[in-house]
Scaffold this active site. Sequence first.
Site, PDB file in Angstrom:
ATOM      1  N   SER A  29       0.836  -1.199   0.000  1.00 63.92           N
ATOM      2  CA  SER A  29       0.000   0.000   0.000  1.00 63.92           C
ATOM      3  C   SER A  29       0.870   1.248   0.000  1.00 63.92           C
ATOM      4  CB  SER A  29      -0.942  -0.033   1.201  1.00 63.92           C
ATOM      5  OG  SER A  29      -1.951   0.940   1.074  1.00 63.92           O
ATOM      6  N   ASN A  30       0.314   2.402   0.325  1.00 63.00           N
ATOM      7  CA  ASN A  30       1.079   3.652   0.344  1.00 63.00           C
ATOM      8  C   ASN A  30       0.551   4.591   1.415  1.00 63.00           C
ATOM      9  OD1 ASN A  30      -1.037   5.479  -0.880  1.00 63.00           O
ATOM     10  ND2 ASN A  30      -0.873   3.912  -2.475  1.00 63.00           N
ATOM     11  N   ARG A  31       1.146   5.761   1.524  1.00 65.68           N
ATOM     12  CA  ARG A  31       0.872   6.681   2.636  1.00 65.68           C
ATOM     13  C   ARG A  31      -0.306   7.622   2.435  1.00 65.68           C
ATOM     14  NH1 ARG A  31       5.088   6.679   6.166  1.00 65.68           N
ATOM     15  NH2 ARG A  31       7.063   5.880   5.362  1.00 65.68           N
TER      16      ARG A  31
END
Length: 222
Positions: A29-31
């Site tokens: 995933s990512n921020r």
Amino acid sequence: FPARSLAGEHVVLTAGPTREAIDPVRYISNRSSGRMGFALAAAAARAGARVTLVSGPVALPTPPGVERVDVESAAQMHDAVMARIADCTIFIACAAVADYRVATPADAKIKKNDADMALALVRNPDILADVAGGAQAPFTVGFAAETNDMQANAEGKRRRKGLDMIAANWVGRPGSGFDAEDNALEVSWDGGSVALGPSPKTRLAEALLEVVEQRLRDKQSQ
Ligand code: C5P
């Protein structure tokens, strides 16, 4: 910001990150916090639009008057958007969609051993490009998070994906981009551009929607 300026419009937005499963307990995933997309959805609802917000996993409350559809993966986000795009007049892609997913997610938790391991990744569909390339495409707005050559990269993205507008922001700089309360945008379209902010994402959302509305009316009168 005019209260009924988007009355009669159906705004569909994507927001947040996507999660690409590796196995039942792990993901890529990512921020992305989802804050910019949620702020835009709230502002569009305040402006009188019907609003559908397709969101990845985020820790944010649903804005008043917004229909929310929760998804996890990019493939699910793609399907959820395509199923709701028919009568959409404005599509804003705020989500930080994972470009790749794991080729074959494991059915059971992957056990470690002493060897190194590699994950095979395959490309995800580009939701925004698919919406922009469809028949009867709505007014399409993309985001471009850039670490360098912001304007050139964003404008290239806008043309490649066939978008009406792109909003570019710096990532990895204090006070802008992912997971920040404030943001600044460089918004461009065919034949013009405007700088918005730095300001809180709620304020910025209203300013961006004003620009979207102006360009939409321009396009409609052509
Ligand atoms: O090409 P890039 O990922 O930088 O483009 C960013 C824009 O495209 C964002 O508006 C993002 O929401 C959208 N996008 C998408 N589906 C993807 C990748 C990006 O809708 N698979």
